[in-house]
Write an enzyme that holds these catalytic residues in place. Structure first.
Site, PDB file in Angstrom:
ATOM      1  N   LYS A  51      13.018  -7.392  54.667  1.00 11.20           N
ATOM      2  CA  LYS A  51      11.864  -8.242  54.936  1.00 11.20           C
ATOM      3  C   LYS A  51      11.953  -8.646  56.408  1.00 11.20           C
ATOM      4  O   LYS A  51      12.634  -9.588  56.778  1.00 11.20           O
ATOM      5  CB  LYS A  51      11.870  -9.478  54.043  1.00 11.20           C
ATOM      6  CG  LYS A  51      10.482 -10.095  53.780  1.00 11.20           C
ATOM      7  CD  LYS A  51       9.786 -10.633  55.000  1.00 11.20           C
ATOM      8  CE  LYS A  51      10.374 -11.951  55.459  1.00 11.20           C
ATOM      9  NZ  LYS A  51       9.603 -12.505  56.636  1.00 11.20           N
ATOM     10  N   ILE A  67      16.482 -22.449  57.420  1.00 13.58           N
ATOM     11  CA  ILE A  67      16.077 -21.409  56.468  1.00 13.58           C
ATOM     12  C   ILE A  67      17.299 -20.851  55.749  1.00 13.58           C
ATOM     13  O   ILE A  67      17.230 -20.505  54.564  1.00 13.58           O
ATOM     14  CB  ILE A  67      15.306 -20.293  57.172  1.00 13.58           C
ATOM     15  CG1 ILE A  67      14.062 -20.858  57.854  1.00 13.58           C
ATOM     16  CG2 ILE A  67      14.913 -19.193  56.190  1.00 13.58           C
ATOM     17  CD1 ILE A  67      13.095 -21.555  56.920  1.00 13.58           C
ATOM     18  N   GLU A  86      23.974 -15.449  59.229  1.00  9.61           N
ATOM     19  CA  GLU A  86      24.260 -15.690  60.648  1.00  9.61           C
ATOM     20  C   GLU A  86      23.146 -16.593  61.136  1.00  9.61           C
ATOM     21  O   GLU A  86      21.993 -16.182  61.232  1.00  9.61           O
ATOM     22  CB  GLU A  86      24.316 -14.363  61.411  1.00  9.61           C
ATOM     23  CG  GLU A  86      24.933 -14.506  62.791  1.00  9.61           C
ATOM     24  CD  GLU A  86      23.892 -14.635  63.873  1.00  9.61           C
ATOM     25  OE1 GLU A  86      23.656 -15.804  64.292  1.00  9.61           O
ATOM     26  OE2 GLU A  86      23.315 -13.637  64.296  1.00  9.61           O
ATOM     27  N   CYS A  94      20.824 -16.584  69.457  1.00 13.40           N
ATOM     28  CA  CYS A  94      21.512 -17.629  68.706  1.00 13.40           C
ATOM     29  C   CYS A  94      22.813 -18.066  69.358  1.00 13.40           C
ATOM     30  O   CYS A  94      23.192 -19.236  69.272  1.00 13.40           O
ATOM     31  CB  CYS A  94      21.765 -17.165  67.280  1.00 13.40           C
ATOM     32  SG  CYS A  94      22.484 -15.513  67.175  1.00 13.40           S
ATOM     33  N   GLU A 149      19.103 -26.852  68.234  1.00 16.25           N
ATOM     34  CA  GLU A 149      18.848 -25.523  68.769  1.00 16.25           C
ATOM     35  C   GLU A 149      17.393 -25.439  69.220  1.00 16.25           C
ATOM     36  O   GLU A 149      16.467 -25.505  68.413  1.00 16.25           O
ATOM     37  CB  GLU A 149      19.138 -24.449  67.719  1.00 16.25           C
ATOM     38  CG  GLU A 149      19.034 -23.047  68.284  1.00 16.25           C
ATOM     39  CD  GLU A 149      19.411 -21.982  67.269  1.00 16.25           C
ATOM     40  OE1 GLU A 149      20.119 -21.037  67.644  1.00 16.25           O
ATOM     41  OE2 GLU A 149      18.992 -22.103  66.103  1.00 16.25           O
TER      42      GLU A 149
END
Length: 506
Positions: free
Chosen positions: A182, A239, A257, A291, A392
């Site tokens: 996805k 999420i 991750e 990230c 973040e």
């Protein structure tokens, strides 16, 4: 930006192009132009893709091949994809705004190199592992088989669509699994094309399925589907928590991750020219949309003003511009929502007393009035309690935080819910290693940044994730252990049955 024809792309399920009633629009972040439309998959399309993957797995059309056969097909796929690299680069950068240099080298080049690494790993991985012969309770030989899981779900982000998807698809295929991907709604194009290339070069239909769609519908169904044995996800920590909850319903394996707030620790003996370039590279590469970006520069108070002046002088040389220009260093951010979010963080920090010593808004120039742009921004007057230093941002925003002692620098670095990556800048490798041992992150780079090697595990501490990707044991995460015990005693003479049955006639 080089224009491409606006084409419509279908889902890829069981080797077929599947269209849907609804479409998603793919927008070029550099100028907000429409570059493609893509069929929007739903939970029912995920069901179809999982069914196709399950049927392919149970038929053993892929799982039944030897590891060497799978490796050979995967290498052929990588070679064919490399022949199509210009097309893949165009699809990728038109959807996510990566510069042509980054898209060619890091986004696509790295992706195909890593896919080849996983193919090679299938050749050398020990799928059958004999254990020592035992004599108690009976003379026996045990063998451990590492077997594929079945259908693996992969949910990938928009920042490195092909690379981070192949980090999941590569080891899953090498181990013999089927996969349902996805991709993020912004950036499905390169993965859809890769799936076509894969099947044209030997991958059986149904083994790799790609279903773009909304995360709350298609993504949630994939994470909760009872026939999906594992979910591998890269994305935000928020999420990631939801993925874990959904996966727990059927006790799926998960690899996550997640987010980061990387510290770049500059020690007082650092080569300042190297450290300045390294800190800027660590933060502003791909507009800070990585990230493991080093978004917190932790700098000795005695060097603070000099270091900041050097940062600003060097940052002025960063070429912000059209992604398809080979001279461009930094392109746009992904979309208007993210642009507004980044600018809000900057404005809130300034309102709280921080100073934007460079940047702080949209770059000047007519070409930046279209699309989604944020200038490279450096904030001083920041302490580690401010949201801009803790959350973040996922944009080109560097905070500079002073410290007085090495212990204080390490404490600031570790004072975060994240623990993905860090860098240490020093002319003394021994000192750098001593600091690295105390930093709570999954990766630490000494005098470097963004150094991700396929042969080295990558992942995070704390809320930066669960499990590891890459490395020599990458297939462990996509296989399960079965212990098989063979009695060598010749029967009941070994006496284990006597222990159980000794009082059976009492």
């Amino acid at each position: 930006m080089t224009s491409i024809d606006v084409q419509h792309h279908a889902l890829h399920i069981d080797g077929k192009a599947v269209d849907t009633d609804e479409s998603m629009t793919i927008v070029n972040p550099a100028d907000a132009s429409v570059v493609a439309t893509v069929a929007k998959g739903t939970a029912s399309h995920i069901d179809d893709a999982v069914a196709a993957g399950k049927a392919a797995f149970e038929s053993r059309v892929w799982a039944g091949k030897t590891p060497q056969e799978r490796a050979a097909i995967m290498r052929a796929i990588a070679d064919a994809a490399n022949d199509a690299i210009e097309e893949l680069v165009e699809l990728e950068m038109s959807a996510n705004g990566a510069t042509v240099r980054q898209a060619t080298g890091f986004h696509i080049g790295y992706a195909l190199a890593h896919f080849t690494f996983f193919a090679d790993l299938a050749d050398t991985y020990q799928f059958v592992r004999p254990a020592p012969v035992v004599t108690f309770p009976a003379l026996a030989q045990s063998v451990v088989h590492r077997e594929p899981l079945g259908v693996v779900g992969a949910i990938a982000p928009w920042n490195f669509p092909l690379l981070l998807t192949l980090w999941k698809v590569g080891p899953a295929l090498a181990a013999g699994n089927s996969v349902v991907v996805k991709p993020d709604e912004h950036t499905p194009l390169s993965m859809l094309r890769f799936a076509e290339i894969a099947e044209a070069n030997g991958l059986p239909a149904g083994v790799l399925n790609v279903v773009p769609g909304d995360g709350r519908d298609a993504g949630a169904r994939l994470a909760s589907h009872p026939d999906v044995a594992k979910i591998a996800f890269t994305g935000s920590t928020q999420i990631g928590r939801e993925i874990m909850k959904l996966a727990s319903g059927t006790v799926k394996e998960v690899t996550l991750e997640l987010g980061g707030k990387g510290p770049s620790i500059v020690l007082d003996d650092a080569d300042l020219d190297l450290a300045v370039d390294g800190v800027l590279y660590g933060c502003f590469t791909y507009s800070g949309q990585i990230c493991e970006s080093g978004t917190r520069a932790i700098v000795p108070r005695s060097l603070h003003d000099d270091f900041v002046a050097r940062l600003v002088e060097r940052a002025r040389t960063i070429a912000v511009g059209a992604p398809d220009d080979w001279d461009t260093d930094m392109g746009p951010v992904i979309d208007g929502k993210q642009q507004a979010r980044i600018l809000a963080y900057i404005n809130d920090a300034v309102d709280a007393g921080a100073q934007a010593v460079i940047g702080g808004g949209v770059p000047e120039g007519e070409q930046f009035q279209r699309g989604y742009w944020v200038a490279p921004t450096i904030l001083t007057g920041v302490d580690n309690s401010m949201p801009v230093a803790r959350e973040e941002i996922f944009g080109p925003v560097l905070t500079v935080i002073p410290y007085d002692t090495d212990d204080e620098a390490i404490a600031i670095a570790n004072d975060s819910e994240y623990g993905l990556a860090a860098s240490v800048w020093t002319t003394d490798n021994g000192r750098g290693l001593a600091v690295a041992e105390q930093v709570q992150t999954g990766s630490v780079w000494i005098n470097d940044a963004h150094q991700i090697n396929a042969q080295v595990p990558f992942g995070g501490y704390k809320q930066s994730g669960v499990g590891r990707e890459l490395g020599p044991d990458a297939l462990d995460a996509y296989t399960q252990a079965k212990a098989v015990h063979v009695d060598l005693s010749g029967g009941r003479d070994a006496k284990p049955y006597d222990i159980l049955l000794s009082h059976a006639d009492d």
